[in-house]
Structures are given as structure tokens and as C-alpha cells.
Design a protein around this motif. Sequence first.
Motif, PDB file in Angstrom:
ATOM      1  N   ARG A 134       0.816  -1.224   0.000  1.00 27.45           N
ATOM      2  CA  ARG A 134       0.000   0.000   0.000  1.00 27.45           C
ATOM      3  C   ARG A 134       0.849   1.273   0.000  1.00 27.45           C
ATOM      4  NH1 ARG A 134      -4.112  -1.498   4.939  1.00 27.45           N
ATOM      5  NH2 ARG A 134      -4.902  -3.489   4.130  1.00 27.45           N
ATOM      6  N   ALA A 135       2.138   1.121   0.093  1.00 29.28           N
ATOM      7  CA  ALA A 135       3.020   2.291   0.208  1.00 29.28           C
ATOM      8  C   ALA A 135       3.212   2.950  -1.148  1.00 29.28           C
ATOM      9  CB  ALA A 135       4.358   1.882   0.806  1.00 29.28           C
ATOM     10  N   SER A 136       2.136   3.515  -1.641  1.00 27.61           N
ATOM     11  CA  SER A 136       2.152   4.122  -2.970  1.00 27.61           C
ATOM     12  C   SER A 136       1.601   5.543  -2.903  1.00 27.61           C
ATOM     13  CB  SER A 136       1.303   3.287  -3.930  1.00 27.61           C
ATOM     14  OG  SER A 136       0.939   4.022  -5.067  1.00 27.61           O
ATOM     15  N   PRO A 137       2.336   6.524  -3.386  1.00 30.50           N
ATOM     16  CA  PRO A 137       1.802   7.886  -3.436  1.00 30.50           C
ATOM     17  C   PRO A 137       0.478   7.959  -4.184  1.00 30.50           C
ATOM     18  CG  PRO A 137       4.162   7.915  -3.841  1.00 30.50           C
ATOM     19  CD  PRO A 137       3.750   6.474  -3.826  1.00 30.50           C
ATOM     20  N   ALA A 138       0.330   7.125  -5.210  1.00 32.28           N
ATOM     21  CA  ALA A 138      -0.910   7.129  -5.987  1.00 32.28           C
ATOM     22  C   ALA A 138      -2.096   6.705  -5.123  1.00 32.28           C
ATOM     23  CB  ALA A 138      -0.766   6.203  -7.190  1.00 32.28           C
ATOM     24  N   ALA A 139      -1.883   5.738  -4.218  1.00 29.31           N
ATOM     25  CA  ALA A 139      -2.965   5.284  -3.349  1.00 29.31           C
ATOM     26  C   ALA A 139      -3.400   6.392  -2.399  1.00 29.31           C
ATOM     27  CB  ALA A 139      -2.517   4.058  -2.558  1.00 29.31           C
ATOM     28  N   VAL A 140      -2.435   7.159  -1.905  1.00 32.83           N
ATOM     29  CA  VAL A 140      -2.765   8.269  -1.010  1.00 32.83           C
ATOM     30  C   VAL A 140      -3.531   9.343  -1.776  1.00 32.83           C
ATOM     31  CG1 VAL A 140      -1.826  10.029   0.525  1.00 32.83           C
ATOM     32  CG2 VAL A 140      -0.726   7.773   0.378  1.00 32.83           C
ATOM     33  N   CYS A 141      -3.105   9.634  -2.984  1.00 32.36           N
ATOM     34  CA  CYS A 141      -3.797  10.628  -3.804  1.00 32.36           C
ATOM     35  C   CYS A 141      -5.229  10.183  -4.089  1.00 32.36           C
ATOM     36  CB  CYS A 141      -3.038  10.852  -5.108  1.00 32.36           C
ATOM     37  SG  CYS A 141      -3.704  12.209  -6.111  1.00 32.36           S
ATOM     38  N   ARG A 142      -5.419   8.884  -4.366  1.00 35.36           N
ATOM     39  CA  ARG A 142      -6.780   8.377  -4.611  1.00 35.36           C
ATOM     40  C   ARG A 142      -7.664   8.553  -3.382  1.00 35.36           C
ATOM     41  NH1 ARG A 142      -4.013   4.181  -7.352  1.00 35.36           N
ATOM     42  NH2 ARG A 142      -4.154   2.823  -5.506  1.00 35.36           N
ATOM     43  N   ALA A 143      -7.089   8.333  -2.198  1.00 32.88           N
ATOM     44  CA  ALA A 143      -7.868   8.505  -0.970  1.00 32.88           C
ATOM     45  C   ALA A 143      -8.306   9.953  -0.806  1.00 32.88           C
ATOM     46  CB  ALA A 143      -7.043   8.052   0.236  1.00 32.88           C
ATOM     47  N   PHE A 144      -7.399  10.881  -1.080  1.00 32.41           N
ATOM     48  CA  PHE A 144      -7.748  12.308  -0.994  1.00 32.41           C
ATOM     49  C   PHE A 144      -8.848  12.660  -1.993  1.00 32.41           C
ATOM     50  CE2 PHE A 144      -3.545  13.408   1.088  1.00 32.41           C
ATOM     51  CZ  PHE A 144      -4.111  14.001   2.202  1.00 32.41           C
ATOM     52  N   ARG A 145      -8.721  12.182  -3.211  1.00 34.04           N
ATOM     53  CA  ARG A 145      -9.701  12.519  -4.247  1.00 34.04           C
ATOM     54  C   ARG A 145     -11.065  11.900  -3.940  1.00 34.04           C
ATOM     55  NH1 ARG A 145      -7.636  15.323  -8.221  1.00 34.04           N
ATOM     56  NH2 ARG A 145      -5.383  15.231  -8.684  1.00 34.04           N
ATOM     57  N   ALA A 146     -11.067  10.681  -3.428  1.00 33.02           N
ATOM     58  CA  ALA A 146     -12.327  10.045  -3.062  1.00 33.02           C
ATOM     59  C   ALA A 146     -12.997  10.808  -1.913  1.00 33.02           C
ATOM     60  CB  ALA A 146     -12.096   8.589  -2.661  1.00 33.02           C
ATOM     61  N   ALA A 147     -12.189  11.280  -0.964  1.00 32.96           N
ATOM     62  CA  ALA A 147     -12.737  12.067   0.138  1.00 32.96           C
ATOM     63  C   ALA A 147     -13.331  13.376  -0.376  1.00 32.96           C
ATOM     64  CB  ALA A 147     -11.638  12.345   1.167  1.00 32.96           C
ATOM     65  N   GLU A 148     -12.631  14.016  -1.281  1.00 33.79           N
ATOM     66  CA  GLU A 148     -13.131  15.278  -1.833  1.00 33.79           C
ATOM     67  C   GLU A 148     -14.441  15.066  -2.574  1.00 33.79           C
ATOM     68  OE1 GLU A 148     -11.233  19.092  -4.148  1.00 33.79           O
ATOM     69  OE2 GLU A 148     -10.750  17.093  -4.926  1.00 33.79           O
ATOM     70  N   SER A 149     -14.586  13.926  -3.229  1.00 31.08           N
ATOM     71  CA  SER A 149     -15.791  13.667  -4.023  1.00 31.08           C
ATOM     72  C   SER A 149     -17.045  13.551  -3.163  1.00 31.08           C
ATOM     73  CB  SER A 149     -15.608  12.395  -4.854  1.00 31.08           C
ATOM     74  OG  SER A 149     -15.618  11.244  -4.028  1.00 31.08           O
ATOM     75  N   VAL A 150     -16.896  13.182  -1.885  1.00 32.32           N
ATOM     76  CA  VAL A 150     -18.058  13.065  -0.998  1.00 32.32           C
ATOM     77  C   VAL A 150     -18.075  14.176   0.050  1.00 32.32           C
ATOM     78  CG1 VAL A 150     -18.318  10.587  -1.327  1.00 32.32           C
ATOM     79  CG2 VAL A 150     -16.849  11.422   0.519  1.00 32.32           C
ATOM     80  N   GLY A 151     -17.203  15.160  -0.093  1.00 34.20           N
ATOM     81  CA  GLY A 151     -17.178  16.281   0.842  1.00 34.20           C
ATOM     82  C   GLY A 151     -16.641  15.941   2.211  1.00 34.20           C
ATOM     83  N   ALA A 152     -15.749  14.955   2.283  1.00 34.28           N
ATOM     84  CA  ALA A 152     -15.194  14.542   3.578  1.00 34.28           C
ATOM     85  C   ALA A 152     -14.038  15.452   3.991  1.00 34.28           C
ATOM     86  CB  ALA A 152     -14.710  13.095   3.511  1.00 34.28           C
ATOM     87  N   HIS A 153     -13.813  15.523   5.291  1.00 35.00           N
ATOM     88  CA  HIS A 153     -12.700  16.283   5.862  1.00 35.00           C
ATOM     89  C   HIS A 153     -11.682  15.312   6.449  1.00 35.00           C
ATOM     90  CE1 HIS A 153     -15.347  19.842   5.695  1.00 35.00           C
ATOM     91  NE2 HIS A 153     -16.271  19.042   6.204  1.00 35.00           N
ATOM     92  N   LEU A 154     -10.466  15.788   6.620  1.00 28.11           N
ATOM     93  CA  LEU A 154      -9.439  15.020   7.318  1.00 28.11           C
ATOM     94  C   LEU A 154      -9.080  15.783   8.585  1.00 28.11           C
ATOM     95  CD1 LEU A 154      -7.581  12.520   7.210  1.00 28.11           C
ATOM     96  CD2 LEU A 154      -5.841  13.991   6.210  1.00 28.11           C
ATOM     97  N   VAL A 155      -9.311  15.150   9.728  1.00 31.36           N
ATOM     98  CA  VAL A 155      -9.037  15.769  11.025  1.00 31.36           C
ATOM     99  C   VAL A 155      -7.814  15.085  11.619  1.00 31.36           C
ATOM    100  CG1 VAL A 155      -9.956  16.300  13.307  1.00 31.36           C
ATOM    101  CG2 VAL A 155     -11.489  16.224  11.337  1.00 31.36           C
ATOM    102  N   VAL A 156      -6.848  15.882  12.067  1.00 31.88           N
ATOM    103  CA  VAL A 156      -5.594  15.342  12.595  1.00 31.88           C
ATOM    104  C   VAL A 156      -5.333  15.924  13.982  1.00 31.88           C
ATOM    105  CG1 VAL A 156      -4.646  15.108  10.266  1.00 31.88           C
ATOM    106  CG2 VAL A 156      -4.160  17.172  11.593  1.00 31.88           C
ATOM    107  N   PRO A 157      -4.464  15.260  14.775  1.00 34.61           N
ATOM    108  CA  PRO A 157      -4.113  15.796  16.094  1.00 34.61           C
ATOM    109  C   PRO A 157      -3.607  17.235  15.989  1.00 34.61           C
ATOM    110  CG  PRO A 157      -3.312  13.560  15.880  1.00 34.61           C
ATOM    111  CD  PRO A 157      -3.829  13.946  14.522  1.00 34.61           C
ATOM    112  N   GLY A 158      -4.060  18.055  16.915  1.00 29.74           N
ATOM    113  CA  GLY A 158      -3.710  19.469  16.888  1.00 29.74           C
ATOM    114  C   GLY A 158      -4.823  20.329  16.335  1.00 29.74           C
TER     115      GLY A 158
END
Length: 392
Positions: free
Chosen positions: A92-116
Motif C-alpha cells: 500500500r506504500a504508494s503515493p498514488a494510493a494516497v492521492c486516490r484517498a484524498f480525491r475520493a474524500a473530496e468527491s463526498v465532501g469529507a474532511h481530514l481531522v488530525v491531532p492538533g
Amino acid sequence: MIDALLADESTCAVARRIRGGQSEGLADVVARAAWSVIAEPGDAVAGVLTQEFGAVGGLRYAFDASARTKPEVRRAGAVRALAEARRRWAPRASPAAVCRAFRAAESVGAHLVVPGDACWPVRLSDLGTQAPAALWVRGRCELLVAQPQVAVVGARAATGYGDRVASELAGDLATTGAVIVSGGAYGIDGAAHRAALGVGGETVAVLAGGVDRLYPAGHHDLLTRIAERGAVVSEPPCGAAPTKWRFLARNRLIAALGHATVVVEAGWRSGSLNTAGHAATLGRPLGAVPGPVTSASSAGCHRLLREYDATCVTSAAEVRELMGESVGAPPGVSSLGPDRSRVEAAMSTAVSLTIADIAERAGVEAGRARAILGLLDLEGTVRRDERGWRRR
């Protein structure tokens, strides 16, 4: 890995959009998203690396051999399982996989919440090395830090008795300002979510798969309503399937988010006992609703009362009493200081106002206003109608 991601302008651009255009801390955000893609929920090796070196440094240590030769990082060589973990993460250590996750999140209006972040629930730090690197959220992120939060869980194959009790407990608690946290499943989970929505309250559904894959399918409409009025949360990224082991890992988040966990109905081997076990391990107050001694559907609750030292609860008032030590003994309105006075002064006896209006007038956070209103309602100072809140 991380350097390739940060050099990819496409990935960084969509990450910024998901974060509302913020560029501050972008490297940490991208790295934490990458960890959610690479590692399974609760992966302790990933947790150790993130705690030791931060999200960015942990990725470098895991995937950059030169980083592991630096003197200042050799002390982390005690992570014996690193070699095995790297083999586990490699597919799973693929930059493309991370980019796909971001794009899929954007398509459904999801946010990413991180510590801080202001909306990051600090209670998750109690999970130690098994704390999530980030959370993907559809809906109102601020509900993650609203207080109090009650985890209401139970059997999927609930009886009419279980559905009724879950609805009464969740509805009463939500009416008085508690956020109902559950897993979005059939049975008790669904009854708790529906009751909270039905009284105009707040609810959070924690999923085992990505927030773009609303599961179970039969709860698609319910989870859509929760995403619109509450929050749907997951640790795995968008696109991740709700596998069996992810349900078990998800349960620790439900227990950690709740100031208390209540098991309404559960069989002897119900998955809800897993959530209860996490709550007990975390030191969260644990309640169980008793049922008929002849009912197999309540055998798990009776087991909790006998073996886990759970507290017997039969009403929302008893749940609030259960939470007393962790969120202030209800109705602890006198301990709210000047915020109470500002909220009361912002209200009228003639006109009902929404929580957002009251918070704006009082100059307090919406979550804080919601909690104060719930406690004032317990005291009998305010009341709620279909238009909002007003003073009695």
C-alpha cells in the motif's frame, strides 16, 4: 515515500482543498493520510513510529533506509516488528494510493481531522500507540469534541425490548445535550442513531470502512442523514472496505470517544462486548442494561454486570449519573462559570433560538453552548421546541 508525496503538487492541492485551503502543517496532514492508507487501524508499530518521530519522520524511518542509520534515530531500533511491518505495508506504500484517498474524500465532501486540530478529540490519546493517525469525517467535525458523548451499542439482532430501551435512552440523552456515538449497524446502533436524530439531537457514527462506502447498505439513508446533521467518521481512508477485523478495531474508537459506554442488549459473544472491553481498559464508565434472565439477547449484558463490574443502568438519568466522575456530576451547571450567564443572557422567554444563534450572541463555542443548554434543561431553566431553545 513522504518526499514523493510532498513533491506531487496534485496530491498537495487536493489535500489543501480538503483542509479548507490551509497550507499550514500540510506535510503532517499528508503523512497522516498516508499512514491511514498504509497501516491497518490500531497498528502499534505505526503508532510507535509516529509517536517517536512524528508522522513525517515515522514515514521516513519506515521507508528510507538512510534515515534508520542516523544516530539520533537508532534508539527506535527496539521496534522488533519493524521488518515484518514494512513487508506488511509495502503493497500500500504508494503515493498514488494516497492521492486516490484524498480525491475520493473530496468527491463526498469529507474532511481530514488530525491531532492538533480544534476538532481533534484528545480522548483518543488514551489509546496510546493504537491511537489513530487521523480521522476522515463527513459532516460536522465539531461534534467530535462536543461534550458529553455517550457510546450506545448493542446487538445487531436486537429484540423489540432492546430497540425500545435504546431509543428511549438515546433520545432522552440527546434531548439534554449528549452526543450519541455508535457504529451505524443494524439493531441497537441504528435505534440509538434514529432516536437522537428524531429529537433533533446530535449523533456520530463510527464506520469500519471508508466514509464514502456507507455500510450496511440497508442503513444508507440513515447514514446519509447522519452525515448531513451529525458526523460519519472512519479511521480507514475513503475506498476502504469494512472488513471483519476493521469492525473490531473500530470498536476501540467508539469506546475512546465516549465519556461513558452503555451496552443495551448483547448476546454472550456479541461484538458489543469488545467495545465494552475497550471501555473498561480505558477506564471509561461502563453501563449495561439488564434484560429478562431467560433472554439470550441479554446474556452479554448480564455477563458485563457480573464479570466486568459494569453498572446497571435503566434510564437516561442513571446514564448521566454514570458519567458524573468523567464529565462533572450532573447537573453541574453551577460549575460552568461565566459561560452559563452569557448563554442565559443570550436567550429569550418569548423567542426560540438555534444553538448557532445562541452561541454567536453569547460568544461561546457551539459545542460549549450545546452542553450548557443540555445541563440547563436538566435544571429546568430552559426548554426546547421545534424552533430551538428558549428560557422558561
